[in-house]
Scaffold this active site. Structure first.
Site, PDB file in Angstrom:
ATOM      1  N   HIS A 365       0.801  -1.225   0.000  1.00  0.00           N
ATOM      2  CA  HIS A 365       0.000   0.000   0.000  1.00  0.00           C
ATOM      3  C   HIS A 365       0.832   1.273   0.000  1.00  0.00           C
ATOM      4  O   HIS A 365       0.273   2.352   0.196  1.00  0.00           O
ATOM      5  CB  HIS A 365      -0.914   0.037   1.227  1.00  0.00           C
ATOM      6  CG  HIS A 365      -2.140  -0.796   1.087  1.00  0.00           C
ATOM      7  ND1 HIS A 365      -3.255  -0.388   0.386  1.00  0.00           N
ATOM      8  CD2 HIS A 365      -2.432  -2.039   1.552  1.00  0.00           C
ATOM      9  CE1 HIS A 365      -4.182  -1.332   0.431  1.00  0.00           C
ATOM     10  NE2 HIS A 365      -3.706  -2.343   1.138  1.00  0.00           N
ATOM     11  N   LYS A 557      -7.842  14.191   4.992  1.00  0.00           N
ATOM     12  CA  LYS A 557      -7.028  12.977   4.936  1.00  0.00           C
ATOM     13  C   LYS A 557      -6.001  13.032   6.064  1.00  0.00           C
ATOM     14  O   LYS A 557      -5.834  14.060   6.719  1.00  0.00           O
ATOM     15  CB  LYS A 557      -6.326  12.845   3.585  1.00  0.00           C
ATOM     16  CG  LYS A 557      -5.518  14.061   3.168  1.00  0.00           C
ATOM     17  CD  LYS A 557      -4.961  13.896   1.757  1.00  0.00           C
ATOM     18  CE  LYS A 557      -6.032  14.064   0.724  1.00  0.00           C
ATOM     19  NZ  LYS A 557      -6.118  12.962  -0.213  1.00  0.00           N
ATOM     20  N   ARG A 558      -5.362  11.914   6.282  1.00  0.00           N
ATOM     21  CA  ARG A 558      -4.297  11.847   7.291  1.00  0.00           C
ATOM     22  C   ARG A 558      -3.244  12.927   7.010  1.00  0.00           C
ATOM     23  O   ARG A 558      -2.903  13.199   5.876  1.00  0.00           O
ATOM     24  CB  ARG A 558      -3.662  10.450   7.236  1.00  0.00           C
ATOM     25  CG  ARG A 558      -2.494  10.220   8.162  1.00  0.00           C
ATOM     26  CD  ARG A 558      -2.116   8.736   8.141  1.00  0.00           C
ATOM     27  NE  ARG A 558      -1.804   8.251   6.814  1.00  0.00           N
ATOM     28  CZ  ARG A 558      -0.569   8.232   6.285  1.00  0.00           C
ATOM     29  NH1 ARG A 558       0.454   8.711   6.979  1.00  0.00           N
ATOM     30  NH2 ARG A 558      -0.359   7.737   5.082  1.00  0.00           N
ATOM     31  N   LYS A 563       1.361  14.419   1.540  1.00  0.00           N
ATOM     32  CA  LYS A 563       0.000  14.736   1.096  1.00  0.00           C
ATOM     33  C   LYS A 563      -0.169  16.243   0.852  1.00  0.00           C
ATOM     34  O   LYS A 563      -1.164  16.680   0.304  1.00  0.00           O
ATOM     35  CB  LYS A 563      -1.022  14.218   2.104  1.00  0.00           C
ATOM     36  CG  LYS A 563      -1.032  12.683   2.177  1.00  0.00           C
ATOM     37  CD  LYS A 563      -2.018  12.183   3.209  1.00  0.00           C
ATOM     38  CE  LYS A 563      -1.991  10.660   3.336  1.00  0.00           C
ATOM     39  NZ  LYS A 563      -2.595   9.976   2.177  1.00  0.00           N
ATOM     40  N   THR A 665      -8.408   6.707  -1.786  1.00  0.00           N
ATOM     41  CA  THR A 665      -9.811   6.371  -2.039  1.00  0.00           C
ATOM     42  C   THR A 665     -10.724   7.555  -1.758  1.00  0.00           C
ATOM     43  O   THR A 665     -11.858   7.591  -2.234  1.00  0.00           O
ATOM     44  CB  THR A 665     -10.275   5.162  -1.196  1.00  0.00           C
ATOM     45  OG1 THR A 665      -9.993   5.416   0.188  1.00  0.00           O
ATOM     46  CG2 THR A 665      -9.571   3.893  -1.634  1.00  0.00           C
ATOM     47  N   LYS A 669     -14.386   8.857  -3.519  1.00  0.00           N
ATOM     48  CA  LYS A 669     -15.611   9.192  -2.783  1.00  0.00           C
ATOM     49  C   LYS A 669     -16.096  10.587  -3.154  1.00  0.00           C
ATOM     50  O   LYS A 669     -17.293  10.807  -3.369  1.00  0.00           O
ATOM     51  CB  LYS A 669     -15.344   9.090  -1.277  1.00  0.00           C
ATOM     52  CG  LYS A 669     -15.027   7.684  -0.805  1.00  0.00           C
ATOM     53  CD  LYS A 669     -14.353   7.681   0.557  1.00  0.00           C
ATOM     54  CE  LYS A 669     -13.740   6.322   0.851  1.00  0.00           C
ATOM     55  NZ  LYS A 669     -12.788   6.350   1.956  1.00  0.00           N
TER      56      LYS A 669
END
Length: 823
Positions: A365, A557-558, A563, A665, A669
């Protein structure tokens, strides 16, 4: 209230039966009445009433699997981020409308009762949410699947924001119990640690190993039913809770030493207390390793018990058992399977290895080095001495085979070895162990899988090119559209029929409405209603007024530097600076919404949260930009909070450094709910662009090969020198515009950006700002914007988790979905 979009076959008096069941559970199960029942009691009674309807289907499903002797899939994951279960269960059982009617007859509201449920503290981010989607889809497609993990007592943590800083408190999600779980004390397995290994030769002349003088912990099962969507299939998630082998030491107690009387119990049960203990300390790392072995060991004992009920030998084991390792956390399954086959059941090594590799598969992952787990050899030797021996033997035999294939490539042996040597402390590469011990290994997006083959595991790919494959991640449309966006779900069903709930590709039928202005207007109205609803929630809980007419720009998100939440913050400062110069420069009012948790020991991520909140505080209290920009950080990001944000989002921020996000993901969504994506060509964004069309997504920035080419010769200050707006942003941070009472607070962020910028934030800044200008341009044209919304909603079929698990079933697990039955 989510719309029941599929045909209903329930009897007309079902609402009355559910009402009676609710009253019975309030009175006789919970011993409460109208005066003493709390909000939790009302939820609990509702859940029990739904559970009663599910149990018969659950038992029939398990019996059918047993009688048909089906091949079962065992999905091993350290996280299952299932969120709340009431709405999902009612929808999947086809009971949502009737339960609402039953409660309405009692002058109660199902939506209010749903809010009393706590999110299950069983995961943190995308890894756990993906696992939850896959459990849902296995039940929906009739795949005999079991999820195995740990029943964490406290989850990861509850995030508060105080003074702009993240503050962690325990997430005591089990405080009032969990009506969805069934304790199974009859399934109690010993898990051993420490000790030593005794080698001996048995009477037949075979070398044997006996792991002795160990310390034991018991693993007790807790089962949660996972219903398919109105198909009569109910699968199982089985989670392990650590129990002490000694509840109470009476000798210590009688001598007055009350602390030591329960010390062993407390230490043993710490294993399942908290998700992801802080591994910055030796004790934390040891506890993390214990967790990983604990759930692997208990799970494999359970798998063997189930298999041996109908088989007397292991010849059919790979034909009846498919074990999927969700990332490297369960990688000890390779060594544990070998220990069971060789040490307990005395199979020859070659036979044991054949059974092991044919049964195991591994999903990678990440491409981030810190997520490719490595365990210290001394720690492994201390904690699991027999497993280290087995890993060393697996490695020796594997390297022998590699040498025979490439006898003149000595450096290759070091590159593919499970053991990493030449360091102060040798380590075990768990990703290598999982890869070598599996028959198939997959990435989770086409780009990610290509990076695995070309950059992360190129030597393994050269040795076994057929082993590495791709299965792009997916999401369940039943939770992420039907449940969280009922008005949009009802519109889709009205225009296309209900088949999209089982086959998301059916949403392509919506494309015929691409030029239907009435339909596009309805899309916009639904989005606006969702925005109003989110505004009401934020005002109620955070006392901030938002404008639902503004563009809702969301990054949820985390928290991690790759990111690039920092990139969004720099854009916020850019808009703020422009508005200070001339408010008329802001043609499109924006509301920035950020949410996500930072790991407790991740200092830089927590400082980024503080920076966002500092900038938001300055913007929200500056009257000169009123009506132009607002910003809010919503604390304690969770599945239930995501279900509120995602349907209301206009713009989805998927702006990670290209080549660093495996898939994502959240991007799927948001798009499924009609948000447009601004992002890099990273993870599944690449495939999303291919599906929706490059004209219906906002792409910017360096691509993964450009990032790699630039690495090593990148000078971030050069980007600053040629960009006055960027220079101004950094100067404002440097001059403590956002930290007047804490001078120098954000200097570590500036240092990271200007003296390395490892995630190429500054390199992509200008392209990002220009892409945001394109977003503004499109948003000013509602018809054009809603056309693009429709293209995204209608073209998300590839990204259903149903498609993903069916691909796993056919290409990796060798499982045929069982016949679905009527509920």
């Amino acid at each position: 209230m989510p719309a029941q979009s599929a045909p209903q076959t329930s009897p007309p008096d079902l609402a009355s039966e559910l009402r009676d069941s609710f009253v019975r559970n309030i009175h006789h199960t919970l011993a409460k009445d109208a005066y003493s029942a709390t909000a939790w009691d009302l939820f609990h009674a509702t859940a029990l009433s739904a559970r009663e309807r599910m149990v018969d289907q659950w038992l029939k499903t398990l019996q059918r699997y047993y009688h048909e002797d089906v091949k079962r899939v065992y999905y091993l994951s350290l996280e299952f981020l299932i969120g709340r279960s009431l709405s999902n269960t009612l929808l999947n059982l086809g009971l949502y409308q009737e339960m609402g009617q039953a409660l309405e007859a009692l002058q109660m509201d199902l939506g209010t009762i749903e809010e009393a449920e706590w999110d299950a503290g069983l995961g943190n981010g995308g890894l756990g949410r993906l696992a939850a989607c896959y459990l849902d889809s296995m039940a929906n497609t009739g795949i005999p699947g079991y999820g195995y993990g740990i029943r964490y007592e406290y989850g990861i943590f509850f995030q508060h924001i105080r003074g702009g800083y993240q503050v962690e408190t325990p997430d005591n999600w089990l405080r009032y119990g969990n009506p969805w779980e069934f304790p199974r004390p009859e399934f109690l397995y010993p898990v051993h640690f420490y000790g030593r290994v005794h080698e001996f030769v048995d009477d037949a002349g075979h070398l044997r190993h006996n792991w002795t003088h160990t310390e034991s912990v018991m693993a007790m099962a807790y089962d949660t039913p996972i219903p398919g969507f109105q198909n009569g299939v109910v699968n199982t998630m089985r989670l392990w809770s650590a129990k002490s082998t000694r509840e109470f030491d009476l000798a210590y107690f009688n001598s007055g030493d009350y602390i030591n009387a329960v010390a062993h119990k407390n230490e043993s049960e710490n294993i399942s207390k908290v998700l992801y203990p802080n591994d910055n300390t030796l004790h934390g790392r040891e506890l993390r390793l214990k967790q990983e072995y604990f759930f692997v060991c208990a799970t494999l004992q359970d798998i063997f018990r189930r298999y041996l009920k109908t088989h007397t030998d292991f010849e059919a084991f790979p034909d009846k058992v498919a074990i999927q390792m969700n990332d490297t956390h369960p990688a000890l399954a390779v060594a544990e399977l070998m220990r069971l086959f060789v040490d307990k059941y005395h199979l020859p090594w070659e036979k044991a290895w054949d059974l092991t590799t044919r049964s195991l598969a591994y999903t990678n992952h990440t491409v981030m080095p810190e997520a490719l787990e490595k365990w210290s050899v001394p720690m492994l030797e201390k904690l699991l001495p027999r497993h280290l021996q087995l890993i060393q033997e697996i490695n020796r035999r594997f390297l022998d085979s590699v040498y025979l294939q490439a006898p003149h490539q000595r450096e290759l042996l070091e590159q593919v070895s499970i053991l990493e040597t030449g360091l102060d402390e040798p380590k075990v590469r768990m990703a290598h162990l999982a890869l070598i011990g599996s028959h198939r290994v997959n990435g989770v997006s086409e780009l990610h899988s290509a990076i695995l083959k070309e950059q992360i595991f190129p030597h393994f790919y050269a040795l076994e090119p057929d082993k590495l494959t791709n299965v792009t991640n997916g999401i369940t449309q039943r939770r992420w559209l039907l449940q969280c966006n009922p008005k949009l779900a009802a519109l889709i069903s009205q225009k296309t029929g209900p088949d999209w709930l089982r086959d998301l590709s059916q949403t392509q039928k919506l494309l015929k409405f691409s030029k239907d202005q009435t339909f596009l207007k309805t899309l916009r109205e639904i989005k606006f209603q969702n925005k109003v609803k989110l505004c009401q929630y934020i005002h109620k809980h955070h006392h901030l007024e938002l404008d639902p007419h503004s563009l809702f720009d969301c990054q949820t998100k985390r928290l991690h530097e790759y990111k690039r939440q920092l990139l969004l913050i720099l854009y916020m400062i850019t808009l703020y600076a422009r508005s200070k110069d001339d408010p008329n420069q802001i043609a499109v009012p924006r509301t920035f919404i950020m949410s996500g948790k930072a790991a407790p020991g991740y200092y830089m991520a927590k400082l980024i949260i503080k920076l966002f909140n500092a900038v938001a505080e300055r913007i929200n209290h500056d009257p000169s930009v009123k009506g132009k920009i607002k910003a809010i950080f919503l604390p304690n990001y969770s599945v239930s909070l995501a279900e509120k944000i995602i349907p209301a989002a206009d713009l989805s921020e998927q702006i990670s450094t290209a080549g660093m996000e495996a898939s994502g993901t959240g991007n799927m969504k948001y798009a499924l709910n009609g948000a447009l994506t601004i992002g890099t060509l990273d993870g599944a964004n690449v495939e999303m662009m291919e599906e929706v069309g490059s004209e219906n997504i906002f792409i910017f920035g360096l691509q993964s090969h450009e990032v790699e080419a630039l690495r090593g010769r990148y000078h971030p200050w050069e980007a600053v020198e040629r960009d006055p707006e960027l220079q101004r942003c950094l100067e404002w941070i440097q001059e403590d515009v956002f930290s007047a009472t804490e001078p120098g607070l954000f200097q570590p962020i500036l240092t990271s950006l200007l003296k390395g910028d490892p995630y190429f934030v500054l390199a992509d800044y200008r392209a990002y700002v220009q892409c945001q200008a394109e977003v503004d341009s499109v948003y000013l044209d509602p018809e054009r914007w809603s056309f693009k919304m429709l293209q995204n909603i209608a073209r998300m079929g590839k990204f259903s988790s149903d498609r993903a698990v069916l691909q796993y079933a056919s290409e990796i697990w060798g499982v045929t979905p069982s016949a679905q039955v009527s509920p």
